[in-house]
Design a protein around this motif. Structure first.
Motif, mmCIF file in Angstrom:
data_model
loop_
_atom_site.group_PDB
_atom_site.id
_atom_site.type_symbol
_atom_site.label_atom_id
_atom_site.label_comp_id
_atom_site.label_asym_id
_atom_site.label_seq_id
_atom_site.Cartn_x
_atom_site.Cartn_y
_atom_site.Cartn_z
ATOM 1 N N LEU A 112 0.831 -1.202 0.000
ATOM 2 C CA LEU A 112 0.000 0.000 0.000
ATOM 3 C C LEU A 112 0.866 1.253 0.000
ATOM 4 O O LEU A 112 0.560 2.237 -0.697
ATOM 5 N N GLY A 113 1.971 1.227 0.731
ATOM 6 C CA GLY A 113 2.873 2.364 0.741
ATOM 7 C C GLY A 113 3.493 2.620 -0.622
ATOM 8 O O GLY A 113 3.592 3.765 -1.075
ATOM 9 N N VAL A 114 3.903 1.551 -1.313
ATOM 10 C CA VAL A 114 4.506 1.696 -2.647
ATOM 11 C C VAL A 114 3.511 2.314 -3.622
ATOM 12 O O VAL A 114 3.824 3.268 -4.340
ATOM 13 N N LEU A 115 2.288 1.785 -3.663
ATOM 14 C CA LEU A 115 1.300 2.296 -4.608
ATOM 15 C C LEU A 115 0.866 3.714 -4.264
ATOM 16 O O LEU A 115 0.648 4.535 -5.167
ATOM 17 N N SER A 116 0.741 4.000 -2.978
ATOM 18 C CA SER A 116 0.361 5.364 -2.578
ATOM 19 C C SER A 116 1.431 6.362 -2.977
ATOM 20 O O SER A 116 1.131 7.469 -3.433
ATOM 21 N N ARG A 117 2.692 5.978 -2.819
ATOM 22 C CA ARG A 117 3.788 6.887 -3.175
ATOM 23 C C ARG A 117 3.839 7.108 -4.680
ATOM 24 O O ARG A 117 4.056 8.228 -5.159
ATOM 25 N N ARG A 118 3.619 6.055 -5.469
ATOM 26 C CA ARG A 118 3.763 6.177 -6.924
ATOM 27 C C ARG A 118 2.578 6.861 -7.587
ATOM 28 O O ARG A 118 2.719 7.514 -8.606
ATOM 29 N N PHE A 119 1.373 6.712 -6.986
ATOM 30 C CA PHE A 119 0.190 7.285 -7.614
ATOM 31 C C PHE A 119 -0.357 8.492 -6.860
ATOM 32 O O PHE A 119 -1.158 9.240 -7.413
ATOM 33 N N GLY A 120 0.012 8.659 -5.612
ATOM 34 C CA GLY A 120 -0.468 9.795 -4.852
ATOM 35 C C GLY A 120 -1.944 9.734 -4.502
ATOM 36 O O GLY A 120 -2.554 10.761 -4.236
ATOM 37 N N ASP A 121 -2.529 8.531 -4.500
ATOM 38 C CA ASP A 121 -3.959 8.380 -4.218
ATOM 39 C C ASP A 121 -4.119 7.228 -3.232
ATOM 40 O O ASP A 121 -4.191 6.058 -3.613
ATOM 41 N N PHE A 122 -4.195 7.561 -1.960
ATOM 42 C CA PHE A 122 -4.224 6.553 -0.906
ATOM 43 C C PHE A 122 -5.471 5.680 -0.990
ATOM 44 O O PHE A 122 -5.402 4.454 -0.906
#
Length: 431
Positions: free
Chosen positions: A19-29
């Motif tokens: 979840l941290g990786v995807l949130s960082r790459r897309f900016g949409d938690f």
């Protein structure tokens, strides 16, 4: 999810990292969490039958990334996110990580995710609830029980918190030092609640959830590494270590609860106790002294005592009085009442409990009834102790606690019956 225990444990460990990786790459938690949940569902379905992939974390990231792309391509969602991308565009956004990418301490985004969930735009209770869900892995029902609110209310609170983070437009990164300090109180509270739920589950058949305890300690250790001079973070880590050190002795062969007085202290984790004592010993003189440090000091006194009878109860009582001044609460007052009984006798302890009888946070709570039962038993009032133990058993959702309290009542009832039989006149004992 119907998975083998080792797969469940692995998914719980990896979920906040992915979840941290995807949130960082897309900016949409919020959307990233949806993508991660679908990746976890795919893993729970495939891994038990097909076997674990060579890089489970990379597998989850790839599946989550593909699902994220699908979600981003939705018409309305795409327009909202294009506006967000125009305002904020980190260098590594939009690129899928390699499946064999190694996880290092520097690349573990879990701690960043923790601070994001403690966003200043959120109310403290919402921040804690969201982090318990996203980082701690607790279900909405478990979080609702921790906050003593209906599950539907908690679900709405978490949903609103995710929306607030999504609309804030803040980048996924560790906050600057000044902002970080403001979020630390909520971060510590989150970690403490995750640990507490793992140490004594609020419901279910197991007394302890070792996975939650391990995750809480891992994250708190990472927080302490990040902020080594923060005395309260050190105190929180010490509290967890000193408390969990007694974990192996808290349950019997069938998972039944064993009280502190009856535990085999040779089973306590001496290494964890030594580390916890060293942490709190270094933290207290540095100051400022906070509630987690005081609680760690109380735990240290318990861990250093060879038995319940040889415990330094006057010191524990004095520490609870300090804790009440720093962070008074009904639960702290209840624990202080029990310590009062250990120093001055059960009558003094029961008087202290009477002062809490009308507190709305304790009314109907099993711990108040259990404390009364214990002190009435100390005072020799078996009938009232039996009634209070049964009341406490009826109020808890934890099966091990329920069985323990029921057995205490049954044992006292048997002792009372035997005592009455032995004291009866000879004519009444004859058939």
């Amino acid at each position: 999810m119907n998975t083998e225990p080792d797969v469940e444990d692995l998914l719980r460990e990896l979920a906040p990292q992915v979840l941290g990786v995807l949130s960082r790459r897309f900016g949409d938690f919020a959307t990233a969490e949806d993508a991660v949940q679908e990746a976890l569902l795919a893993a729970a379905t495939q891994w038990p039958t097909e076997g674990l992939p060579a890089n489970p974390r990379g597998w989850l990231i790839q599946v989550g990334y593909r699902r994220m792309i699908e979600l981003v391509r939705g018409e309305q969602a795409r327009r909202r996110r294009e506006d967000l991308v125009a305002r904020q565009d980190p260098e590594d956004r939009g690129y899928a990580p390699a499946a064999d990418e190694e996880l290092t301490a520097e690349r573990d985004d879990t701690l960043v995710l923790l601070f994001l969930c403690c966003h200043p735009a959120l109310a403290p209770t919402s921040a804690v609830a969201l982090t318990l869900r996203a980082v701690g892995g607790l279900s909405t029902a478990e979080i609702a029980r921790a906050f003593l609110v209906p599950e539907a209310t908690m679900a709405q609170r978490i949903s609103r918190a995710k929306h607030r983070i999504r609309s804030s437009g803040l980048p996924f990164r560790m906050p600057e030092p000044a902002e970080r300090a403001a979020r630390l109180i909520a971060v510590r509270q989150v970690l403490y609640l995750v640990f507490t739920e793992g140490h004594t589950s609020t419901a279910g058949t197991d007394l302890r959830r070792v996975d939650l305890v391990a995750e809480a300690i891992r994250l708190t250790r990472a927080l302490h590494t990040l902020l080594p001079d923060d005395s309260e973070s050190a105190g929180l880590l010490a509290l967890m270590l000193l408390t969990e050190a007694r974990g192996p002795a808290r349950t019997g062969p069938s998972g039944e609860l064993i009280s502190l007085a009856d535990q085999d202290r040779s089973r306590w984790d001496a290494t964890a106790i030594a580390e916890g004592i060293a942490l709190v010993t270094r933290a207290l003189p540095r100051g400022p002294v906070g509630p987690y440090q005081v609680q760690a000091a109380i735990a240290a006194v318990h861990d250093e005592a060879p038995s319940t009878e040889q415990t330094d109860w006057p010191q524990i009582l004095a520490l609870y009085e300090v804790l009440e001044r720093l962070a008074g609460s009904p639960v702290v007052a209840l624990n202080r009442a029990v310590a009062t009984a250990m120093v001055y006798g059960p009558t003094a302890g029961l008087a202290a409990l009477d002062a809490l009888a009308d507190d709305p946070q304790l009314t109907g709570h099993h711990r108040l009834a259990a404390a009364r039962a214990h002190l009435h038993e100390m005072a020799g009032d078996r009938a009232q102790a039996i009634a209070d133990y049964r009341t406490a058993a009826a109020r808890t959702n934890s099966r091990p606690e329920q069985l323990y309290l029921t057995m205490r009542a049954a044992r006292l009832a048997a002792e009372s019956a035997l005592s009455g039989w032995c004291s009866a006149p000879p004519s009444e004992l004859m058939p």
